[in-house]
Motif scaffolding. Structure first.
Motif, short mmCIF file in Angstrom:
data_model
loop_
_atom_site.label_atom_id
_atom_site.label_comp_id
_atom_site.label_asym_id
_atom_site.label_seq_id
_atom_site.Cartn_x
_atom_site.Cartn_y
_atom_site.Cartn_z
N LYS A 603 -7.85 -1.03 -2.34
CA LYS A 603 -6.84 -1.22 -1.29
C LYS A 603 -5.69 -2.12 -1.80
CE LYS A 603 -6.59 -2.73 3.52
NZ LYS A 603 -7.31 -3.39 4.60
N LEU A 604 -6.07 -3.20 -2.45
CA LEU A 604 -5.07 -4.14 -2.96
C LEU A 604 -4.19 -3.49 -4.04
CD1 LEU A 604 -7.34 -7.30 -3.20
CD2 LEU A 604 -5.16 -7.25 -1.97
N LYS A 605 -4.84 -2.72 -4.90
CA LYS A 605 -4.11 -2.08 -6.00
C LYS A 605 -3.00 -1.16 -5.50
CE LYS A 605 -6.54 0.33 -9.07
NZ LYS A 605 -7.76 0.88 -9.70
N GLN A 606 -3.32 -0.35 -4.49
CA GLN A 606 -2.33 0.60 -4.00
C GLN A 606 -1.14 -0.14 -3.36
OE1 GLN A 606 -1.98 3.66 -4.80
NE2 GLN A 606 -3.90 3.61 -5.93
N LYS A 607 -1.44 -1.23 -2.67
CA LYS A 607 -0.35 -2.04 -2.09
C LYS A 607 0.52 -2.62 -3.21
CE LYS A 607 -2.74 -3.51 2.12
NZ LYS A 607 -1.97 -4.07 3.22
N TYR A 608 -0.14 -3.04 -4.26
CA TYR A 608 0.57 -3.63 -5.40
C TYR A 608 1.45 -2.58 -6.10
CZ TYR A 608 1.07 -5.66 -10.11
OH TYR A 608 1.55 -6.11 -11.31
N TYR A 609 0.87 -1.40 -6.36
CA TYR A 609 1.65 -0.35 -7.04
C TYR A 609 2.88 0.01 -6.20
CZ TYR A 609 -2.51 0.64 -9.96
OH TYR A 609 -3.57 0.55 -10.83
N LYS A 610 2.67 0.08 -4.90
CA LYS A 610 3.78 0.44 -4.01
C LYS A 610 4.87 -0.63 -4.09
CE LYS A 610 4.71 2.08 0.63
NZ LYS A 610 4.28 2.12 2.01
N ALA A 611 4.46 -1.89 -4.02
CA ALA A 611 5.44 -2.98 -4.11
C ALA A 611 6.19 -2.92 -5.43
CB ALA A 611 4.72 -4.33 -3.96
N ARG A 612 5.49 -2.57 -6.48
CA ARG A 612 6.10 -2.53 -7.82
C ARG A 612 7.01 -1.33 -8.01
NH1 ARG A 612 6.48 -6.22 -11.04
NH2 ARG A 612 4.85 -7.66 -11.60
N GLY A 613 6.89 -0.35 -7.10
CA GLY A 613 7.66 0.88 -7.30
C GLY A 613 7.04 1.76 -8.37
N TRP A 614 5.72 1.65 -8.51
CA TRP A 614 4.99 2.47 -9.47
C TRP A 614 4.37 3.66 -8.74
CZ3 TRP A 614 1.75 -1.80 -12.47
CH2 TRP A 614 2.64 -2.61 -13.20
N SER A 615 3.95 4.66 -9.52
CA SER A 615 3.27 5.80 -8.91
C SER A 615 1.86 5.37 -8.47
CB SER A 615 3.17 6.93 -9.94
OG SER A 615 2.33 6.51 -11.00
N LYS A 616 1.20 6.25 -7.72
CA LYS A 616 -0.14 5.91 -7.23
C LYS A 616 -1.14 5.73 -8.35
CE LYS A 616 0.13 7.60 -2.56
NZ LYS A 616 -0.24 8.61 -1.59
N ASP A 617 -0.84 6.31 -9.51
CA ASP A 617 -1.75 6.09 -10.64
C ASP A 617 -1.25 4.95 -11.55
OD1 ASP A 617 0.37 7.49 -11.59
OD2 ASP A 617 -0.78 8.99 -12.70
N GLY A 618 -0.39 4.11 -10.99
CA GLY A 618 -0.04 2.87 -11.68
C GLY A 618 0.96 2.99 -12.81
N ARG A 619 1.78 4.01 -12.80
CA ARG A 619 2.78 4.17 -13.87
C ARG A 619 4.15 3.76 -13.36
NH1 ARG A 619 0.66 8.03 -17.72
NH2 ARG A 619 2.73 8.36 -18.53
N PRO A 620 4.88 2.97 -14.11
CA PRO A 620 6.27 2.68 -13.72
C PRO A 620 7.06 3.99 -13.62
CG PRO A 620 5.57 1.21 -15.48
CD PRO A 620 4.51 2.27 -15.34
N THR A 621 7.75 4.19 -12.51
CA THR A 621 8.47 5.45 -12.31
C THR A 621 9.81 5.42 -13.04
OG1 THR A 621 9.46 4.54 -10.33
CG2 THR A 621 7.45 5.85 -10.05
N ALA A 622 10.38 6.61 -13.24
CA ALA A 622 11.67 6.69 -13.93
C ALA A 622 12.74 5.91 -13.17
CB ALA A 622 12.08 8.15 -14.08
#
Lengths: 635, 81
Positions: A603-622
């Protein structure tokens, strides 16, 4: 390549240890503005040099030793330098920061950073005396401890050395400068794998700054601020980091018995208070630091560095050891052997539990620790069970089982903060670029009880808050400052009155701050201001370098660094599955019957990825990379 | 009796690690300690106060009731490492 900016020497030195070729690495003012220095500069260089998965102990690995623009300028607590490379424990990019004087001397020699490539055929040490670079045979140094090596090298130079653990490729070997360590993730093993025992740096150059009068004024103000603050001005000088241990115990945040529990009945025996009352000879510190947080104690009649809180926790409660005298001895011994006290202690705690559960008959038992000195020596020299323990918890668990209670993330052991009582810290451990590190993870435990008292169990806003803390600390480190200077973010008015209405309100409001942080993160222009009461760093960098710096730009530099390290790891195979914690911390309730006392990491990870603007699998988006000026790295 | 344990800067100032005191609430305990050690009440209020492993702010603050056998810890307001 010279520079028009203050604070920099304008040269990055590249040494190829295979060919002994010496050259200057191109590093422009544009690079300095984008990557500042220290670990972010190193991330850029490593990203450009290492493009595939490598064996960290092969000649393919590259080590970058870099300073920040504040180093050597008289800015308070700026005597720091960074070492980044690919970690032999994690196989990922790592950074390890050190308070020894090597960074200062490297600048005196005329360099902002060193890049070490290749591998020497014979055992060597390198002397850097401004333009004269000499490769010496290390024949008579090989085998010596970190202290003996530095003594042997002598002279008024900055020194960087490894001990027997680095020579023998213990995967968590450290590098030392004076008594200070670049301790974590096995940077010493990488140095050892290159057959490099030591580097010295010396010179007479001085660091030019953009506006000397302004630098003096900013520094004066900053020093006064650090001295006024209850943590940096009072607690750290008096009790050191060790003063934290009692608070950790009270809040169930003290790793005990291989992270089985969060409290230890004999915690007081190994606390900072008892250290101060019975053993402290005096407090000392790094170059240009007013905090003087290091402890000096006596071991066998010799004045040596005392343990930090992580060492006390991991070699104390985590082994069920309440004998402080033993920890003082071990701390000194481990420093001399040149290895990380955290990973070493944690690996031993894991081995004790394996033995207890009948998975590995190794003779190690919780609470029976009198003969551990011998075990440490055996690890450093890779003898007997030491040869197995020298590879860290992850590899030991792959051999004997017990993965669910091998306390590491991505292969790096966690520090002494038990995250089931501080789930934001748990998130930080799991997503940290260098693995289970409290600092690279954002050190959010400070808001979950140790500085302020936000609800430690809620997941609300933790994704955004952890991201913000990581980015700020990244930039602070890249500038050359000690991370303790970030305590200015907790205003003294709150810190001194933990029970006031205002402080209690601040604690409550924090869990609703995620939305604001996300907006500011998207529009950093909103932070185009300097608030010296919270962030003196931006004013200091502005005055030293002449860059137009403000909080928004500063945070964005940190975010760029964090994303670049992430991108490095993703490119060599890291996925969201690697952002994880051992089962014990995710599923075993710390307080039986209380479902809140686990780290809800998914749960925490998905919130973090979203805040970072990363994809759901944790990759920085273009689009995120484009916003950070990293478009060329988006492929 | 309430078992009181001092940590952090307060302990260094008082030069006392623990003491037993009779008090029916945190408020009364602070008054007792103030008298015993002749210290400024602000110094005591500037600490984090735990009652049996719980921050008093999660209980009833200064009004938190104490009963014989309780342990009260006075901790540094801010720490880190």
């Amino acid at each position: 390549m010279s520079t028009s900016l203050g604070g920099y020497m304008g040269k990055v030195l590249r040494l190829d240890l295979t060919t002994r070729e010496v050259s200057e690495y191109p590093w422009s003012d544009e690079d300095r503005k984008l990557y500042l220095g220290g670990k972010i500069m190193a991330a850029r260089i490593l990203y450009d040099k290492i493009k595939t998965k490598i064996d960290p102990l092969s000649s393919d690995n590259v080590m970058v030793i870099s300073t920040g623009p504040l180093t050597g300028t008289g800015a308070p607590s700026s005597g720091r330098f960074n070492i980044s490379t690919v970690s032999p424990l994690t196989g990922l990019i790592t950074s390890s920061n050190c308070g020894g004087n090597f960074g200062l001397f490297l600048k005196k020699a005329g360099y902002d950073a060193l890049i070490l490539e290749g591998k020497s055929e014979e055992q060597i040490w390198i002397e850097i005396a401004e333009d004269n670079i000499t490769f010496h045979s290390a024949g008579e140094l090989w085998g010596k401890t970190t202290g003996e090596t530095q003594e042997h090298l002598g002279g008024k130079t900055g020194k960087l050395v490894i001990g027997p653990a680095g020579e023998n490729l213990v995967l968590y070997a450290s590098i030392f400068s004076e008594e200070r360590a670049a301790g974590r993730a096995g940077v010493g093993a990488v140095m050892g794998s290159k057959n490099l025992k030591a580097i010295t740096a010396t010179g007479t150059k001085s660091v030019e700054v953009s506006n000397r009068e302004r630098v003096k004024a900013v520094n004066k103000q900053w020093v006064a601020q650090l001295k006024r603050h209850p943590f940096t001005g009072v607690q750290l000088p008096k009790l050191g980091t060790a003063g934290l241990l009692s608070s950790m115990h009270a809040r169930r945040m003290l790793a005990t018995r291989n992270y089985k529990y969060g409290q230890f009945k004999d915690f007081e025996n190994v606390s900072g208070e008892v250290l101060a009352e019975k053993h402290l000879v005096k407090n000392v510190g790094c170059v240009s630091c007013t905090m003087q947080c290091a402890r000096q104690v006596r071991v066998d009649g010799k004045l040596v560095k005392g343990p930090e809180v992580e060492t006390l926790g991991i070699l104390g409660p985590n082994l069920e050891n309440g004998n402080l005298e033993l920890i003082l001895k071990w701390n000194y011994l481990l420093d001399e052997l040149g290895m990380d006290t955290i990973t070493c202690g944690s690996t031993i705690a894991f081995a004790m539990e394996l033995n207890e559960k009948g998975l590995w008959d190794n003779g190690l038992e919780f609470g029976k620790v009198d003969s551990l000195s011998e075990v440490f020596e055996n690890i450093a020299h890779r003898r007997g069970i030491g040869n197995i323990l020298a590879d860290g918890s992850k590899r030991v668990s792959e051999r004997f089982g017990g993965k669910e209670f091998a306390i590491h993330s991505k292969g790096l052991e966690l520090a002494a903060y038990e995250p089931r009582a501080a789930v934001g810290q748990g998130l930080g451990y799991a997503v940290s670029n260098r693995g289970g590190c409290h600092l690279n993870g954002g050190y959010f435990v400070v808001m979950e009880g140790l500085g302020l008292s936000m609800d430690p169990y809620t997941t609300k806003s933790k994704g955004a808050l952890v991201m913000m803390f990581q980015d700020i600390m990244e930039a602070v480190s890249a500038g050359g400052s000690c991370l303790f200077t970030t305590y200015s973010m907790i205003p003294a008015a709150l810190a001194l009155k933990p029970n006031s209405r205002l402080t209690r309100l601040a604690n409550k409001l924090m869990k609703y701050s995620g939305g604001i942080i996300n907006i500011v993160n998207k529009f950093p222009g909103l932070l185009s201001v300097n608030v010296p009461a919270l962030f003196p760093h931006t004013l200091a960098i502005d005055a030293v370098t002449g860059m137009k710096m403000n909080m928004g730009k500063f945070k964005k530099i940190g975010e760029r660094g964090y994303n670049l390290e992430r991108l490095f790891n993703v490119r060599i195979g890291l996925t969201a599955k690697d952002d994880d914690l051992p089962k014990r911390l995710k599923e075993e309730e710390q307080v039986p019957g209380n479902k809140l006392t686990v780290v809800p990491i998914e749960k925490l990870k998905q919130k973090y990825y979203k805040a970072r603007g990363w994809s759901k699998d944790g990759r920085p988006t273009a689009s995120k990379l484009a916003a950070l000026g990293l478009s060329r790295d988006a492929k | 009796m309430i078992k009181v344990r001092f940590f952090g800067m307060l302990r260094l100032a008082l030069k006392v690690s623990s003491v037993e005191v009779e008090a029916e609430s945190i408020k009364k305990l602070l008054e007792e300690l103030q008298k015993m050690y002749n210290i400024d009440s602000e110094l005591l209020k500037g600490t984090v106060i735990f009652v049996n492993d719980k921050n008093m702010n999660e209980l009833q603050g200064y009004k938190t009731r104490l009963t014989a056998g309780d342990t009260v810890m006075f901790l540094s307001p801010v720490s880190g490492g």
